[in-house]
Design an enzyme around this catalytic site. Structure first.
Site, PDB file in Angstrom:
ATOM      1  N   THR A   1       4.278   1.923   2.300  1.00 36.50           N
ATOM      2  CA  THR A   1       5.567   2.152   1.646  1.00 36.50           C
ATOM      3  C   THR A   1       6.326   3.268   2.338  1.00 36.50           C
ATOM      4  O   THR A   1       7.495   3.119   2.715  1.00 36.50           O
ATOM      5  CB  THR A   1       5.353   2.490   0.161  1.00 36.50           C
ATOM      6  OG1 THR A   1       4.787   1.365  -0.508  1.00 36.50           O
ATOM      7  CG2 THR A   1       6.665   2.870  -0.511  1.00 36.50           C
TER       8      THR A   1
ATOM      9  N   GLY B   1       0.831  -1.189   0.000  1.00 36.04           N
ATOM     10  CA  GLY B   1       0.000   0.000   0.000  1.00 36.04           C
ATOM     11  C   GLY B   1       0.871   1.245   0.000  1.00 36.04           C
ATOM     12  O   GLY B   1       2.056   1.201   0.343  1.00 36.04           O
ATOM     13  N   CYS B   2       0.284   2.374  -0.378  1.00 36.65           N
ATOM     14  CA  CYS B   2       1.064   3.608  -0.493  1.00 36.65           C
ATOM     15  C   CYS B   2       1.517   4.124   0.867  1.00 36.65           C
ATOM     16  O   CYS B   2       2.697   4.475   1.053  1.00 36.65           O
ATOM     17  CB  CYS B   2       0.276   4.671  -1.248  1.00 36.65           C
ATOM     18  SG  CYS B   2      -1.413   4.930  -0.652  1.00 36.65           S
ATOM     19  N   TYR B   3       0.623   4.179   1.849  1.00 37.33           N
ATOM     20  CA  TYR B   3       1.028   4.592   3.188  1.00 37.33           C
ATOM     21  C   TYR B   3       2.078   3.647   3.775  1.00 37.33           C
ATOM     22  O   TYR B   3       3.095   4.096   4.312  1.00 37.33           O
ATOM     23  CB  TYR B   3      -0.179   4.661   4.119  1.00 37.33           C
ATOM     24  CG  TYR B   3      -1.043   5.897   4.006  1.00 37.33           C
ATOM     25  CD1 TYR B   3      -0.494   7.177   4.147  1.00 37.33           C
ATOM     26  CD2 TYR B   3      -2.413   5.780   3.801  1.00 37.33           C
ATOM     27  CE1 TYR B   3      -1.300   8.303   4.076  1.00 37.33           C
ATOM     28  CE2 TYR B   3      -3.222   6.908   3.734  1.00 37.33           C
ATOM     29  CZ  TYR B   3      -2.665   8.170   3.870  1.00 37.33           C
ATOM     30  OH  TYR B   3      -3.461   9.293   3.808  1.00 37.33           O
TER      31      TYR B   3
END
Length: 346
Positions: free
Chosen positions: A152, A148-150
């Site tokens: 990462t 997921g972006c968060y």
């Protein structure tokens, strides 16, 4: 040339995957599929993808995706597992959704409302883990779960301190701001320009955001025992980007020099993770359109806490760039091939 199909190409993440594939010297764009947008030309949805503007989006079916060297799934959470099960073992599958990220069924069912599908190798190559890097799990992999972006941003921000033993695992706090593209392309009233412009607002408050167990899983893998994270996401008035401010207690007696050394040593050889010079702070504008992560770390000696700030582009390194990076590794190509390190500014 390896042919790569993109399922969900009409979404923000899928469109970003296509953008990166177009500049990749060893990968060719194959079938592009969508759900409700099937039958439309790609250019009517992503006008910036000029070279493929006339390409017609096809239905997302196993038959359309068959015959490719690799398939990137850029589908809503809960939609990848059933489709992946119908793709042959001869194809590399990179999933940008959450379906295969979590290694525990209990963690999945606590945050998601679909059946647990199992876990694939986790696609964050640079992540420091006990005994090495996550990269080792991706070499030759046929299936990869993109982070997921968060997670990462947060995982790369905090893992070096846990691996080095300078940060304690039981009191980690994260407040992170994301651009509106992180919520996907579906129409939502709270994402209208009139609601977002000139305002910031929290959401997923109180430990309920779905990325929380993923963050804790990654940081626990750093070898510091069970990790607890208080995570508060916020919505920022920008299209893309994440700025995560992460704090944790340091081990008593740890010096500022030891803190900085832990981070600079961790990423000294990583092409996409950059610990900025002292005094220079990350900005989402600096990583726009790039596969880079910018970090800064300091020790707040007065309260005995480390502060790490991370900036990533949620659509590039936070999703599509990670997918292509993992695809490179899985296919035996140079890991950084076709991926931009420099951002776009202003």
């Amino acid at each position: 040339m390896k042919r790569v199909a993109v399922a969900g190409a009409s979404g923000y993440a899928g469109g970003e995957v296509v953008r990166l594939l177009l500049q990749h010297p060893e990968l060719e764009v194959g079938a592009l599929t969508a759900s409700s947008n099937a039958g439309q030309e790609l250019g009517s949805i992503h006008p910036h993808l000029t070279p493929l503007a006339d390409r017609v989006l096809q239905d997302t079916t196993p038959e359309v995706l068959a015959g490719h060297d690799a398939v990137v799934l850029a589908l809503p959470h809960g939609h990848s597992a059933a489709l992946a099960a119908q793709l042959g073992d001869d194809v590399v599958v990179i999933d940008c959704g959450a379906d295969f990220r979590l290694r525990g069924a209990d963690a999945w069912t606590a945050f998601y409302d679909t059946a647990y599908a199992g876990a694939w190798p986790y696609g964050l190559p640079e992540l420091p883990v006990a005994g090495g890097r996550q990269r080792a799990a991706l070499e030759g992999a046929r299936h990869v779960a993109v982070p997921g972006c968060y997670p990462t941003a947060v995982s790369l921000a905090l893992a070096p301190g846990l691996v080095a033993g300078v940060v304690q695992a039981d009191d980690i706090t994260v407040v992170a701001a994301s651009g509106t593209s992180g919520a996907g392309k579906s129409l939502k009233p709270h994402l209208l320009g009139a609601e977002v412009m000139g305002a910031m607002s929290p959401y997923g408050v109180g430990g309920v955001h779905r990325h929380t167990p993923e963050i804790e899983q990654n940081l626990t893998a750093a070898g510091a025992g069970d990790v607890t994270v208080s995570f508060t996401p916020t919505l920022a008035p920008m299209p893309r980007g994440i700025l995560a401010t992460c704090t944790a207690r340091v081990v008593p007696g740890t010096s500022a020099a030891a803190v900085r050394e832990a981070w600079t040593n961790a990423y000294a050889d990583e092409p996409f993770v950059h610990v900025l010079p002292e005094g220079r702070w990350p900005s989402t504008g600096s990583v726009l359109g790039s596969n880079s992560v910018h970090l800064q770390v300091v020790l707040d000696e007065r309260v005995g806490r480390v502060v790490v700030v991370a900036a990533v582009d949620n659509l590039t390194k936070g999703t599509a760039g990670a997918a292509v990076q993992c695809l490179n590794i899985a296919l035996g190509l140079p890991e950084s091939l076709g991926l931009p390190v420099a951002g776009v500014a202003p």
